[in-house]
Design a protein around this motif. Structure first.
Motif, PDB file in Angstrom:
ATOM      1  N   GLY A  11      26.092  43.794  35.292  1.00 34.18           N
ATOM      2  CA  GLY A  11      26.759  44.628  34.297  1.00 34.18           C
ATOM      3  C   GLY A  11      27.438  43.754  33.269  1.00 34.18           C
ATOM      4  N   ARG A  12      28.108  44.393  32.303  1.00 34.87           N
ATOM      5  CA  ARG A  12      28.800  43.600  31.282  1.00 34.87           C
ATOM      6  C   ARG A  12      30.037  42.948  31.908  1.00 34.87           C
ATOM      7  NH1 ARG A  12      29.495  45.888  26.341  1.00 34.87           N
ATOM      8  NH2 ARG A  12      27.853  47.425  26.722  1.00 34.87           N
ATOM      9  N   PRO A  13      30.635  41.959  31.224  1.00 32.30           N
ATOM     10  CA  PRO A  13      31.834  41.325  31.782  1.00 32.30           C
ATOM     11  C   PRO A  13      32.968  42.328  32.000  1.00 32.30           C
ATOM     12  CG  PRO A  13      30.966  40.036  29.949  1.00 32.30           C
ATOM     13  CD  PRO A  13      30.211  41.329  29.958  1.00 32.30           C
ATOM     14  N   ASN A  14      33.778  42.067  33.003  1.00 33.93           N
ATOM     15  CA  ASN A  14      35.053  42.785  33.200  1.00 33.93           C
ATOM     16  C   ASN A  14      34.935  44.217  33.735  1.00 33.93           C
ATOM     17  OD1 ASN A  14      37.714  41.897  33.024  1.00 33.93           O
ATOM     18  ND2 ASN A  14      38.128  43.250  31.301  1.00 33.93           N
ATOM     19  N   VAL A  15      33.751  44.632  34.167  1.00 35.62           N
ATOM     20  CA  VAL A  15      33.603  46.016  34.652  1.00 35.62           C
ATOM     21  C   VAL A  15      34.025  46.169  36.113  1.00 35.62           C
ATOM     22  CG1 VAL A  15      31.837  46.782  33.020  1.00 35.62           C
ATOM     23  CG2 VAL A  15      31.150  45.615  35.123  1.00 35.62           C
ATOM     24  N   GLY A  16      34.192  45.035  36.829  1.00 38.77           N
ATOM     25  CA  GLY A  16      34.662  45.125  38.220  1.00 38.77           C
ATOM     26  C   GLY A  16      33.624  44.765  39.269  1.00 38.77           C
ATOM     27  N   LYS A  17      32.615  43.967  38.888  1.00 33.90           N
ATOM     28  CA  LYS A  17      31.570  43.565  39.851  1.00 33.90           C
ATOM     29  C   LYS A  17      32.158  42.756  41.010  1.00 33.90           C
ATOM     30  CE  LYS A  17      29.451  41.430  36.471  1.00 33.90           C
ATOM     31  NZ  LYS A  17      30.393  41.848  35.406  1.00 33.90           N
ATOM     32  N   LYS A  35      40.533  39.142  32.435  1.00 32.11           N
ATOM     33  CA  LYS A  35      39.831  38.604  31.270  1.00 32.11           C
ATOM     34  C   LYS A  35      38.324  38.645  31.504  1.00 32.11           C
ATOM     35  CE  LYS A  35      43.537  35.493  29.978  1.00 32.11           C
ATOM     36  NZ  LYS A  35      44.414  35.367  31.154  1.00 32.11           N
ATOM     37  N   PRO A  36      37.541  38.935  30.459  1.00 31.02           N
ATOM     38  CA  PRO A  36      36.083  38.929  30.622  1.00 31.02           C
ATOM     39  C   PRO A  36      35.554  37.513  30.878  1.00 31.02           C
ATOM     40  CG  PRO A  36      36.686  39.421  28.345  1.00 31.02           C
ATOM     41  CD  PRO A  36      37.955  39.322  29.113  1.00 31.02           C
ATOM     42  N   GLN A  37      34.362  37.438  31.432  1.00 27.91           N
ATOM     43  CA  GLN A  37      33.670  36.162  31.722  1.00 27.91           C
ATOM     44  C   GLN A  37      34.406  35.326  32.769  1.00 27.91           C
ATOM     45  OE1 GLN A  37      32.526  34.207  28.026  1.00 27.91           O
ATOM     46  NE2 GLN A  37      32.276  36.199  27.068  1.00 27.91           N
ATOM     47  N   THR A  38      34.874  35.997  33.787  1.00 27.24           N
ATOM     48  CA  THR A  38      35.541  35.308  34.894  1.00 27.24           C
ATOM     49  C   THR A  38      34.513  34.622  35.787  1.00 27.24           C
ATOM     50  OG1 THR A  38      37.392  36.844  34.850  1.00 27.24           O
ATOM     51  CG2 THR A  38      37.006  35.665  36.917  1.00 27.24           C
ATOM     52  N   THR A  39      33.497  35.367  36.219  1.00 24.59           N
ATOM     53  CA  THR A  39      32.477  34.811  37.118  1.00 24.59           C
ATOM     54  C   THR A  39      31.484  33.985  36.300  1.00 24.59           C
ATOM     55  OG1 THR A  39      32.712  36.765  38.491  1.00 24.59           O
ATOM     56  CG2 THR A  39      30.742  35.413  38.864  1.00 24.59           C
ATOM     57  N   ARG A  40      31.178  32.769  36.777  1.00 24.69           N
ATOM     58  CA  ARG A  40      30.250  31.898  36.028  1.00 24.69           C
ATOM     59  C   ARG A  40      28.975  31.608  36.786  1.00 24.69           C
ATOM     60  NH1 ARG A  40      34.482  27.392  33.700  1.00 24.69           N
ATOM     61  NH2 ARG A  40      35.367  28.669  32.033  1.00 24.69           N
ATOM     62  N   PRO A  60      27.546  36.644  36.789  1.00 20.69           N
ATOM     63  CA  PRO A  60      28.360  36.648  35.568  1.00 20.69           C
ATOM     64  C   PRO A  60      28.026  37.893  34.737  1.00 20.69           C
ATOM     65  CG  PRO A  60      27.252  34.531  35.877  1.00 20.69           C
ATOM     66  CD  PRO A  60      26.635  35.488  36.846  1.00 20.69           C
ATOM     67  N   GLY A  61      29.011  38.436  34.051  1.00 20.70           N
ATOM     68  CA  GLY A  61      28.749  39.567  33.167  1.00 20.70           C
ATOM     69  C   GLY A  61      27.759  39.182  32.079  1.00 20.70           C
ATOM     70  N   LEU A  62      26.939  40.153  31.675  1.00 17.83           N
ATOM     71  CA  LEU A  62      25.918  39.881  30.652  1.00 17.83           C
ATOM     72  C   LEU A  62      26.509  40.060  29.258  1.00 17.83           C
ATOM     73  CD1 LEU A  62      23.105  41.782  32.510  1.00 17.83           C
ATOM     74  CD2 LEU A  62      22.971  39.372  31.848  1.00 17.83           C
ATOM     75  N   SER A 150      36.231  53.656  42.603  1.00 19.18           N
ATOM     76  CA  SER A 150      37.270  52.733  42.141  1.00 19.18           C
ATOM     77  C   SER A 150      37.165  51.503  43.029  1.00 19.18           C
ATOM     78  CB  SER A 150      38.666  53.344  42.240  1.00 19.18           C
ATOM     79  OG  SER A 150      39.620  52.333  41.980  1.00 19.18           O
ATOM     80  N   ALA A 151      36.616  50.444  42.473  1.00 18.50           N
ATOM     81  CA  ALA A 151      36.429  49.216  43.262  1.00 18.50           C
ATOM     82  C   ALA A 151      37.780  48.673  43.692  1.00 18.50           C
ATOM     83  CB  ALA A 151      35.681  48.171  42.438  1.00 18.50           C
ATOM     84  N   ARG A 152      38.786  48.869  42.833  1.00 20.09           N
ATOM     85  CA  ARG A 152      40.101  48.302  43.129  1.00 20.09           C
ATOM     86  C   ARG A 152      40.784  49.029  44.284  1.00 20.09           C
ATOM     87  NH1 ARG A 152      43.580  46.262  38.225  1.00 20.09           N
ATOM     88  NH2 ARG A 152      44.415  48.346  37.970  1.00 20.09           N
TER      89      ARG A 152
END
Ligand SMILES: Nc1nc2c(ncn2[C@@H]2O[C@H](COP(=O)(O)OP(=O)(O)OP(=O)(O)O)[C@@H](O)[C@H]2O)c(=O)[nH]1
Ligand SMILES: [Mg+2]
Length: 298
Positions: A11-17, A35-40, A60-62, A150-152
């Protein structure tokens, strides 16, 4: 009969993957930040329930990459998508499908990959907004399952897991031991935990231009000693990261040490050094040297 399946979280960055993967596992395997782009990197999260072994692949988010690090991240996500048995497309419940989501759906269709849609962050939106989002996706693709979650908080994550059982296939043996929960080494996890604390204590361009390399990892009976180099892109970033009188770096060290002690169940000594490598994200060679290696993606 044993079953297994490799399920990519995209998914896109920051959506909660990454949050979703951690919630499913009940373990903190992937770092998370607002912040977006946390996972690399691609990060495995292994969940074994009875005869079933789920191998989740956080990605990583696309996004549209603008430097060599970005190229690496998007390559990691796309390759994962292509090696998966099934995909969970994670989306924000308040957001209409955009280019990123449409492209993932295109890949699902072309490769005839089964996919579930996880409509995340439902705690933040009202029912009408969530229903509107789901309807927009239903027009684009017949997902095998659509689950608002809700992933959280963990709400409906069990339902999503139940739906994912259809993605498993019978196997002679699993790929991982029943008590494994990730493929990352302790060094990798230590490096990521340090980076997470930097993401939490710095802003703007600083955290995006940070790489953490573990230079030394020594284990004795009662202590783990870790020396890490933190690379930043500019002298000014170094100043911000270190903070007045070293206060910020000290805070990063304290937070990281607390997490590492919990993870390792032992006392940890952490020695952090900040170094400057000008614009390292622009250089494919430096990106590789700082640990983002193409060969790890295959
Ligand atoms: N309100 C709310 N926030 C959430 C939920 N799930 C995740 N978040 C938050 O969303 C932010 C991003 O979460 P991550 O798990 O890091 O997102 P990601 O998709 O892995 O992001 P990248 O690694 O950058 O691609 C964090 O601040 C999370 O706490 C949720 O269900 N509800
Ligand atoms: Mg992530």
């Amino acid at each position: 009969m044993k079953k297994t399946g490799f399920i990519a979280l995209v998914g896109r960055p920051n959506v909660g993957k990454s949050t979703l993967m951690n919630t499913i596992l009940g373990e903190k395997v992937a770092i998370v930040s607002h912040k977006p782009q946390t996972t690399r990197n691609r990060i495995l999260g292994i969940e074994t329930r009875g005869d079933d072994q789920y191998v989740f692949m956080d990605t990583p988010g696309l996004f549209n990459p603008r430097n060599s690090l970005g190229d690496y991240m998007v390559k990691a996500a796309n390759l994962t998508l292509k090696t998966a048995d099934a995909v969970i497309l994670v989306v924000d419940a308040g957001r209409e499908p955009g280019d990123v989501e449409k492209n993932v759906i295109k890949v699902l269709k072309n490769m005839k990959l089964p996919g579930a849609l996880a409509v995340n962050k439902i705690d933040q939106y009202d029912k009408e907004a969530i229903a509107k989002c789901i309807a927009s996706y239903a027009r684009l693709h017949a997902f095998e399952a659509v689950v608002p979650i809700s992933a959280r908080s963990g709400k409906h994550v069990d339902e999503l897991m139940d739906e994912c059982s259809r993605f498993l296939h019978e196997c002679e043996d699993w790929f991982y031991d029943a008590d494994d929960f990730t493929d990352q080494s302790m060094r990798q996890m230590a490096s990521e935990i340090i980076r997470e604390k930097i993401l939490r204590t710095t802003n703007k361009e600083v955290p995006h231009g940070v790489a953490v390399v573990i230079e030394e990892y020594k284990e004795t009976d009662s202590l783990v000693s870790i020396r890490a180099d933190i690379y930043v892109e500019k002298d000014s970033h170094k100043g911000i990261l270190v903070g007045k009188g070293g206060a910020n770096l000290k805070q990063i060290g304290t937070y990281a040490r607390e997490d590492l002690e919990k993870l390792l169940g032992t006392k940890v000594f952490l020695d952090l050094w900040v170094r400057v490598k000008s614009n390292w994200r622009e250089s494919a060679a430096m990106v590789t040297n700082l640990g983002y290696r193409d060969k790890d993606l295959t």
